[in-house]
Design an enzyme around this catalytic site. Structure first.
Site, mmCIF file in Angstrom:
data_model
loop_
_atom_site.group_PDB
_atom_site.id
_atom_site.type_symbol
_atom_site.label_atom_id
_atom_site.label_comp_id
_atom_site.label_asym_id
_atom_site.label_seq_id
_atom_site.Cartn_x
_atom_site.Cartn_y
_atom_site.Cartn_z
ATOM 1 N N LYS A 38 30.392 6.906 -25.065
ATOM 2 C CA LYS A 38 29.227 6.839 -25.945
ATOM 3 C C LYS A 38 28.290 7.982 -25.579
ATOM 4 C CE LYS A 38 25.862 3.578 -27.788
ATOM 5 N NZ LYS A 38 24.712 4.456 -27.761
ATOM 6 N N ASP A 94 15.587 -0.479 -23.851
ATOM 7 C CA ASP A 94 16.615 -1.507 -24.101
ATOM 8 C C ASP A 94 16.175 -2.881 -23.618
ATOM 9 O OD1 ASP A 94 18.356 0.180 -25.345
ATOM 10 O OD2 ASP A 94 19.620 0.530 -23.584
ATOM 11 N N SER A 138 24.063 0.698 -36.573
ATOM 12 C CA SER A 138 23.845 0.881 -35.151
ATOM 13 C C SER A 138 24.885 0.007 -34.442
ATOM 14 C CB SER A 138 22.410 0.447 -34.880
ATOM 15 O OG SER A 138 22.237 0.242 -33.529
#
Ligand code: IVH
Length: 675
Positions: A121, A38, A83
């Protein structure tokens, strides 16, 4: 970075991000953690945004997922599988809301009180399920977002995915239904499979997502069957979507048709409510049987959500609010040597500050030369730094792909950076050959913060030892560069004490010149000598000190009252050393400021006193204070420059010496008279 270097970095980042995407999405075999990935992707996004001239259509930041594997039948997604945008803090969520308000032409703040649907999530892989007249006809992975892999037979082995839908409650099962959700498995299942893998001599899976993806994406459905795959559904897309006013309703409908929805999901009334939900799960996630890596926050009103549409590869109306990452990538600015209490030299990396595990990290210990060799670290490298739980940060990997050629190798010094003695190698350890070096260095730091010097309260020996051991400080100047974040993560160091220490250090950055000179710990320079130096050579800041003091000759120092050849030699030597000047410069850069020593006034101006024997009417401390307030000096030793010796009962050898040197001898009463 120079302009050309930026272009190069962007190209290199693209290649690397591309590679790791492929390892993650196509081969289910990631080589770096999600959070390290990330930060890499984020760095690339930021650079691309700032330098749009280097942007071209093929950046991996524009992509969703990755290529489907050739071995599978392909499935077209009529509605692309997108996404999510990532957010890494409250501020980024508020920015997102601001952008939405701008897009919708709403008054700023309007959306703060809206309803948001908050979902856990799940860290698994996305799936699309297609039902015709209530019967499962197709299941596919996301692939590159447009074309996925057909995994229908494998999906049929998962118990929590209905192959036939139920018609219960008010929501009618539509003729054609496209549902999206996540396939995952539990942490226990990962442990079980990994135990099997190790027993068979096979490579264990890196994480649950990895195992889930690897288990589902098998040509042989029997392999999928042997893994306890699970699934939550979270969205209805396509025609059927029009039947629902809110995202929450979609979840209710999914549940009523027999899908498994996550019962922890909730509706937040206003964004603060969503923040509370996030904070709860940031802690509670550990107790869940499966991995989650954040919240998905969705605008609950479907009308607004649809008006918002998409931007690039993501819907505007939802966002992933990630949990605090435990790993990040950053760069090594420099490697310094810290000398520990036993004289062991430890290399410490200075990093471009980066947020990991909820704190900003600017340093990481590299332990020893072998560790640097093992990781292959060079100065200038991009590295992965991780901080799991409450432990100190650790460099776990080097991203050699991002090298530019300008990186520098690091070698352990041949001489100790503290006292210059030769360094000896003992196995993996490098140690200063001077036995006392480490201890002496430590003592210097204690002295530096002591009452009569910088007077930094709360920074006791134990704490200094900790800071030294953790590589937070190497020299005394580093004290002024400590950060709250670095301290609070040390074991047994609460936020409160960290805050207190930082405040105290900041409060003590201004110091009188004489205390400063005393704090430096020059050999033979006590409080009194430091004051004499300051009085005769006043300076208003460290820069002046650096420019003036080294020019003063040994003989000049000797002319000062109470300063003999030994002392003047020591002062002269101290200011002749480049290392010491660097230290002063460093302190200045960290905000240390001096207050000029004021020239004293009073009847004892220029006079210095020695006291010997037991006094009757005043205490020694009182006498000393009186001398000082009247502008006089106190000397511990008898020398030619002493003006008076005050003699009490049972005087010591000082009196004999004073007689020899013809120094004026006075009694306690004489002194009181003089006052
Ligand atoms: S909503 C446009 N809800 O996270 C995609 N996604 O980073 C909308 N995920 O591709 C997805 N749990 O694989 C949504 N409760 C959840 C989720 C979830 C996990 C995954 C999903 C998605 C990825 C985006």
């Amino acid at each position: 970075m120079e302009y050309k270097e930026i272009e190069e970095r962007i190209q290199k980042l693209r290649k690397l991000v591309e590679y790791h995407r492929m390892m993650y999405y196509t081969f289910d075999d990631p080589e770096i953690s999600d959070s390290a990935f990330d930060t890499l992707q984020k760095e690339l996004e930021i650079l691309e945004k700032k330098y749009p001239e280097f942007m071209n259509g093929i950046s991996p930041t524009q992509k969703v997922g990755d290529m489907p594997l050739k071995k599978f039948k392909k499935v077209n997604h009529t509605i692309p599988m997108l996404s999510l945008q990532d957010a890494f803090g409250r501020e980024e969520i508020l920015d997102w809301i601001g952008r939405l308000e701008g897009f919708l032409n709403y008054t700023a703040g309007t959306l703060l009180t809206s309803d948001y649907y908050c979902e856990l999530k799940i860290d698994g892989l996305a799936i699309e399920l297609i039902y015709h007249e209530g019967v499962l006809i197709s299941a596919s992975t996301r692939g590159d977002g447009l074309i996925g892999e057909d995994v229908t037979e494998n999906i049929k082995t998962i118990q929590s995915i209905p192959q036939k839908l139920l018609q219960m409650g008010k929501f009618l099962v539509p003729k054609n239904l496209v549902v999206r959700g996540e396939i995952f498995l539990t942490k226990d299942e990962l442990d079980r499979v990994n135990k099997e893998q190790t027993e068979k001599g096979l490579k264990p899976y890196a994480n649950t997502r990895n195992l889930a993806a690897g288990s589902l994406r098998q040509l042989d459905p029997n392999i999928s069957r042997m893994r306890n795959l699970r699934s939550f559904q979270y969205d209805i897309v396509g025609d059927a979507e029009k039947n629902f006013g809110t995202h929450e309703e979609k979840h209710k409908a999914l549940a009523s048709w027999g899908f498994t929805v996550n019962t922890h999901n909730t509706i937040a009334r206003g964004i603060e409510d969503a923040f509370r939900f996030w904070r709860t799960w940031e802690h509670a996630r550990e107790k869940l049987p499966y991995e989650i890596d954040g919240l998905v926050i969705v605008i609950n009103d479907n009308n607004i959500f649809n008006t918002l549409g998409t931007i690039g590869k993501t819907p505007r109306g939802s966002i992933a609010y990630k949990f605090t990452p435990k790993e990040a990538t950053t760069r090594i600015i420099d490697i310094r040597i810290q000398v520990g209490r036993t004289g062991v030299l430890t290399p410490v990396a200075d990093l471009i500050p980066v947020s990991v595990g909820g704190t900003t990290i600017a340093h990481a210990t590299l332990h020893n030369a072998d560790e640097i060799k093992r990781l292959g670290i060079k100065i200038g490298d991009t590295i992965v730094v991780s901080r799991a739980g409450d432990v100190i940060p650790k460099i776990t990997a080097v991203l050699k792909e991002l090298r530019t050629g300008k990186e520098r190798s690091f070698t352990m010094p041949k001489n100790c950076p503290i006292d210059g003695s030769p360094v000896i190698v003992e196995g993996a350890l490098h140690r200063c050959s001077h036995k006392l070096c480490g201890a002496r260095h430590k003592e210097m730091i204690y002295h530096f913060v002591s009452r009569k010097a910088f007077d930094i309260r709360g920074l006791g020996a134990k704490i200094i030892d900790r800071f030294l051991d953790e590589g937070l400080i190497v020299d005394v100047a580093d004290i002024f560069n400590l950060s709250f974040d670095e301290i609070k993560i040390l074991d047994r160091f609460g936020e409160k004490s960290a805050k207190n220490i930082i405040n105290e250090i900041n409060n003590k950055k201004g110091i009188s010149q004489e205390k400063f000179l005393y704090a430096l710990g020059m050999l033979h320079v006590g409080e009194e000598t430091a004051r004499v130096i300051g009085e005769h050579y006043p300076v208003s800041n460290i820069a002046e000190l650096i420019s003036q003091y080294p020019k003063i000759e040994k003989e000049e120092w000797e002319h000062l009252p109470d300063i003999g050849p030994k002392v003047s030699e020591s002062i002269y030597a101290w200011f002749s050393e480049k290392k010491n000047m660097d230290l002063l410069r460093k302190m200045e850069s960290f905000g240390v400021v001096l207050h000029k020593t004021k020239k004293k006034q009073g009847k004892f101006l220029g006079k210095s006193f020695v006291i010997t024997g037991v006094l009757e009417h005043m205490s020694r401390e009182e006498v000393k204070a009186k001398i000082k307030t009247n502008g006089g000096n106190i000397s511990e030793t008898v020398s030619k420059s002493v003006s008076y010796i005050i003699v009490g009962k049972r005087p010591g050898s000082k009196l004999d010496r004073a007689k020899k040197l013809n120094i004026k001898i006075i009694s306690e009463n004489d002194f009181i008279h003089m006052l």
